[in-house]
Write an enzyme that holds these catalytic residues in place. Sequence first.
Site, PDB file in Angstrom:
ATOM      1  N   SER A 278       0.826  -1.218   0.000  1.00 55.19           N
ATOM      2  CA  SER A 278       0.000   0.000   0.000  1.00 55.19           C
ATOM      3  C   SER A 278       0.858   1.264   0.000  1.00 55.19           C
ATOM      4  O   SER A 278       0.608   2.195  -0.780  1.00 55.19           O
ATOM      5  CB  SER A 278      -0.966   0.002   1.183  1.00 55.19           C
ATOM      6  OG  SER A 278      -0.294  -0.289   2.388  1.00 55.19           O
ATOM      7  N   HIS A 308      -1.933  -8.905   1.818  1.00 59.17           N
ATOM      8  CA  HIS A 308      -1.607  -7.647   2.522  1.00 59.17           C
ATOM      9  C   HIS A 308      -2.767  -7.340   3.484  1.00 59.17           C
ATOM     10  O   HIS A 308      -3.071  -8.147   4.356  1.00 59.17           O
ATOM     11  CB  HIS A 308      -1.345  -6.568   1.462  1.00 59.17           C
ATOM     12  CG  HIS A 308      -0.806  -5.273   1.974  1.00 59.17           C
ATOM     13  ND1 HIS A 308      -0.141  -5.143   3.157  1.00 59.17           N
ATOM     14  CD2 HIS A 308      -0.836  -4.005   1.442  1.00 59.17           C
ATOM     15  CE1 HIS A 308       0.221  -3.882   3.345  1.00 59.17           C
ATOM     16  NE2 HIS A 308      -0.200  -3.168   2.317  1.00 59.17           N
ATOM     17  N   HIS A 354       5.720 -12.764   7.424  1.00 58.77           N
ATOM     18  CA  HIS A 354       5.961 -11.377   7.027  1.00 58.77           C
ATOM     19  C   HIS A 354       7.171 -11.311   6.106  1.00 58.77           C
ATOM     20  O   HIS A 354       8.111 -12.099   6.257  1.00 58.77           O
ATOM     21  CB  HIS A 354       6.196 -10.477   8.254  1.00 58.77           C
ATOM     22  CG  HIS A 354       5.935  -9.045   7.952  1.00 58.77           C
ATOM     23  ND1 HIS A 354       6.904  -8.216   7.446  1.00 58.77           N
ATOM     24  CD2 HIS A 354       4.810  -8.296   8.040  1.00 58.77           C
ATOM     25  CE1 HIS A 354       6.377  -7.010   7.254  1.00 58.77           C
ATOM     26  NE2 HIS A 354       5.106  -7.034   7.600  1.00 58.77           N
ATOM     27  N   ARG A 363       2.797  -5.059  16.725  1.00 60.03           N
ATOM     28  CA  ARG A 363       1.396  -4.623  16.566  1.00 60.03           C
ATOM     29  C   ARG A 363       0.457  -5.736  17.021  1.00 60.03           C
ATOM     30  O   ARG A 363      -0.649  -5.481  17.486  1.00 60.03           O
ATOM     31  CB  ARG A 363       1.126  -4.241  15.096  1.00 60.03           C
ATOM     32  CG  ARG A 363       2.011  -3.110  14.587  1.00 60.03           C
ATOM     33  CD  ARG A 363       1.852  -2.906  13.093  1.00 60.03           C
ATOM     34  NE  ARG A 363       2.215  -4.087  12.320  1.00 60.03           N
ATOM     35  CZ  ARG A 363       2.098  -4.194  10.989  1.00 60.03           C
ATOM     36  NH1 ARG A 363       1.606  -3.180  10.292  1.00 60.03           N
ATOM     37  NH2 ARG A 363       2.445  -5.306  10.366  1.00 60.03           N
ATOM     38  N   ASP A 409      -2.420  -8.701  11.551  1.00 60.72           N
ATOM     39  CA  ASP A 409      -3.772  -9.110  11.148  1.00 60.72           C
ATOM     40  C   ASP A 409      -4.287 -10.329  11.907  1.00 60.72           C
ATOM     41  O   ASP A 409      -5.482 -10.615  11.886  1.00 60.72           O
ATOM     42  CB  ASP A 409      -3.784  -9.390   9.644  1.00 60.72           C
ATOM     43  CG  ASP A 409      -3.407  -8.156   8.859  1.00 60.72           C
ATOM     44  OD1 ASP A 409      -3.986  -7.101   9.125  1.00 60.72           O
ATOM     45  OD2 ASP A 409      -2.502  -8.242   8.011  1.00 60.72           O
TER      46      ASP A 409
HETATM   47  N1  AMX Z   1       1.187 -19.786   5.573  1.00 56.65           N
HETATM   48  C1  AMX Z   1       1.626 -20.674   4.645  1.00 56.65           C
HETATM   49  N2  AMX Z   1       2.704 -20.470   3.882  1.00 56.65           N
HETATM   50  C2  AMX Z   1       3.409 -19.355   4.102  1.00 56.65           C
HETATM   51  C3  AMX Z   1       3.042 -18.414   5.074  1.00 56.65           C
HETATM   52  C4  AMX Z   1       1.868 -18.664   5.820  1.00 56.65           C
HETATM   53  N3  AMX Z   1       1.417 -17.807   6.728  1.00 56.65           N
HETATM   54  N4  AMX Z   1       3.934 -17.410   5.064  1.00 56.65           N
HETATM   55  C5  AMX Z   1       4.825 -17.712   4.092  1.00 56.65           C
HETATM   56  N5  AMX Z   1       4.509 -18.881   3.510  1.00 56.65           N
HETATM   57  C6  AMX Z   1       5.165 -19.530   2.389  1.00 56.65           C
HETATM   58  C7  AMX Z   1       5.108 -18.618   1.173  1.00 56.65           C
HETATM   59  O1  AMX Z   1       3.851 -18.717   0.524  1.00 56.65           O
HETATM   60  C8  AMX Z   1       6.283 -19.129   0.371  1.00 56.65           C
HETATM   61  O2  AMX Z   1       5.885 -20.322  -0.246  1.00 56.65           O
HETATM   62  P1  AMX Z   1       6.392 -20.690  -1.746  1.00 56.65           P
HETATM   63  O3  AMX Z   1       7.879 -20.609  -1.718  1.00 56.65           O
HETATM   64  O4  AMX Z   1       5.867 -22.073  -1.968  1.00 56.65           O
HETATM   65  O5  AMX Z   1       5.786 -19.661  -2.648  1.00 56.65           O
HETATM   66  C9  AMX Z   1       7.301 -19.470   1.439  1.00 56.65           C
HETATM   67  O6  AMX Z   1       6.548 -19.669   2.659  1.00 56.65           O
HETATM   68  C10 AMX Z   1       8.327 -18.386   1.676  1.00 56.65           C
HETATM   69  O7  AMX Z   1       7.667 -17.178   1.957  1.00 56.65           O
HETATM   70  P2  AMX Z   1       8.342 -16.073   2.892  1.00 56.65           P
HETATM   71  O8  AMX Z   1       9.607 -15.635   2.237  1.00 56.65           O
HETATM   72  O9  AMX Z   1       8.422 -16.557   4.292  1.00 56.65           O
HETATM   73  O10 AMX Z   1       7.251 -14.927   2.872  1.00 56.65           O
HETATM   74  P3  AMX Z   1       6.999 -13.793   1.778  1.00 56.65           P
HETATM   75  O11 AMX Z   1       7.881 -12.646   2.079  1.00 56.65           O
HETATM   76  O12 AMX Z   1       7.079 -14.349   0.391  1.00 56.65           O
HETATM   77  O13 AMX Z   1       5.470 -13.445   2.024  1.00 56.65           O
HETATM   78  C11 AMX Z   1       3.557 -12.929   3.348  1.00 56.65           C
HETATM   79  C12 AMX Z   1       5.055 -12.703   3.152  1.00 56.65           C
HETATM   80  C13 AMX Z   1       3.053 -12.018   4.437  1.00 56.65           C
HETATM   81  C14 AMX Z   1       2.825 -12.580   2.039  1.00 56.65           C
HETATM   82  C15 AMX Z   1       3.326 -14.420   3.726  1.00 56.65           C
HETATM   83  O14 AMX Z   1       3.950 -14.682   4.959  1.00 56.65           O
HETATM   84  C16 AMX Z   1       1.862 -14.791   3.798  1.00 56.65           C
HETATM   85  O15 AMX Z   1       1.287 -15.140   2.756  1.00 56.65           O
HETATM   86  N6  AMX Z   1       1.226 -14.727   5.004  1.00 56.65           N
HETATM   87  C17 AMX Z   1      -0.199 -14.980   5.148  1.00 56.65           C
HETATM   88  C18 AMX Z   1      -1.000 -13.780   4.690  1.00 56.65           C
HETATM   89  C19 AMX Z   1      -0.859 -12.639   5.660  1.00 56.65           C
HETATM   90  O16 AMX Z   1      -1.012 -12.785   6.862  1.00 56.65           O
HETATM   91  N7  AMX Z   1      -0.621 -11.435   5.130  1.00 56.65           N
HETATM   92  C20 AMX Z   1      -0.557 -10.205   5.953  1.00 56.65           C
HETATM   93  C21 AMX Z   1       0.855  -9.661   6.103  1.00 56.65           C
HETATM   94  C22 AMX Z   1       0.849  -8.383   6.896  1.00 56.65           C
HETATM   95  C23 AMX Z   1       0.207  -7.287   6.107  1.00 56.65           C
HETATM   96  O17 AMX Z   1       0.677  -6.887   5.067  1.00 56.65           O
HETATM   97  N8  AMX Z   1      -0.895  -6.765   6.580  1.00 56.65           N
END
Ligand code: AMX
Length: 474
Positions: A278, A308, A354, A363, A409
């Site tokens: 964002s 996000h 994250h 948070r 979240d």
């Molecule tokens: N559940 C399952 N798998 C997860 C995960 C979770 N909570 N967090 C990361 N992973 C997976 C990724 O999908 C990725 O898988 P892949 O290699 O097969 O594609 C692998 O672990 C490596 O990811 P990462 O380097 O640890 O995370 P990232 O920087 O790529 O992504 C985020 C970060 C937040 C998108 C991810 O942790 C996620 O999808 N979390 C769940 C959604 C969420 O809570 N989002 C909110 C974040 C905060 C915000 O912006 N408000």
Amino acid sequence: MSVWKSAALTLNHSFKRALLYQLPACQIRSKTTGPEITNLKEELAVLIPEHREVVKKFVAEHGKFSLGEVTIDQLYGGMRGIKGLITETSVLDAEFGIRFRGYSIPDCQKMLPKAPGGIEPLPEGLFWLLCTGKMPSDAQAKAVSQEWANRAGLPSHVVTMLKNFPSNLHPMAQFSAAVTACNSESKFAKAYSQGIHRDKYWEYIYEDSMDLIAKLPTIAAIIYRNLYRDGTSVGAIDPNKDWSANFHSQLGYEDPQFADLLRLYLTIHSDHEGGNVSAHTCHLVGSALSDPYLSFAAGLNGLAGPLHGLANQEVLVFLKGIQGKVGSDYTQEGLKEYVWSQLKAGQVVPGYGHAVLRVTDPRYTCQREFALKYLPNDPLFRLVSDLYKIVPDILLQLGKVKNPWPNVDAHSGVLLQHYGMKEMNYYTVLFGVSRALGCLASLIWSRALRFPIERPKSYSTALLQQMVQKAAKK
Ligand code: AMX
């Protein structure tokens, strides 16, 4: 303690903070020089020329300083870790969490001004801090409250537009469309078309930003009432109430504890440095000199993604799924099984992980503390606490998740449910109202520092392959 000693200590603390977080020299001026300025624009008018000089000198002296290499992994990996942005308002430390202008969330809870009878910080004060780098006085925070109350009126076409949206249009789509439509009010767009000098851009961006922040709660409350309260009127803004208290009333709530939760909520979701979707989107669009309405609406569209901001809605869907399937009389084994089934179905565990953080999000922690204080026996809070005990281990077992800990979240929806706001599709709108504070404080500074249009270089895979082959032949 003598006044001099106390002033010296304050200054000493400020210098330490300034050195630690590389704050501009303008942020360490003694508070005691001259009468207090309570108007934010006047304060910025003093700070901006000073900080422009600091930046100019810094870039002239250290412009060629290298911040490291960029790897092909990073190009294919969402640019993770590439240093490419300046965001003055906050810095995210992977092992500590967010610091707003050098201040942690507990610092802000302690030091920012409060509403009468409230114990949580006023987002107005946080906005002052984000803009200026200085902790505001009560009078400064109050002046911002009053300005926002005065600027809150909406153009009638926006109200009509909101009324005409179908109820199946997601609240975030309604929110971003309404913010875009407020572009009719842009003082920056008007001034630009009349040919203002670029040194003055920030002043109009400031005006639009203040107008937009003032209007957001009313827009958000109209969406809420149209969707979930039969289109009842949001009522008038009370100029004696703070921004969150007015929002709370406009939404139709009465419990003062919920108003205080909103103050905390709107403070902690505001800013998370510049690279998140964002903030970065708003910054990128703003770099084309799109006005703050267009820039922030773009940021909202990014916030509406499930990885996000929409994760706060997804968490509630997840929790309700557990309650429906495993029941409220669950065992740890039952919970583990449910989490594994979610992962095996190729889905993420929302609220965990994250891109930058490598610890439990502060948070999350401050919301947990709020829950422990006010709703320790809430069944949904107990479920969130129990998940905290098992999810990190499970995610670690996947072997690829870099941060197994909960983010902001994972907790927010539970608190909102407790105070009666059960409409989970709406939660990201609250996040959006708060995120405006960080995005727009940054937008003001981006124009004040005359950042150019953003335009990173991209490559194709074919070109990268050629580059790698050429390098191998050397
Ligand atoms: N559940 C399952 N798998 C997860 C995960 C979770 N909570 N967090 C990361 N992973 C997976 C990724 O999908 C990725 O898988 P892949 O290699 O097969 O594609 C692998 O672990 C490596 O990811 P990462 O380097 O640890 O995370 P990232 O920087 O790529 O992504 C985020 C970060 C937040 C998108 C991810 O942790 C996620 O999808 N979390 C769940 C959604 C969420 O809570 N989002 C909110 C974040 C905060 C915000 O912006 N408000």
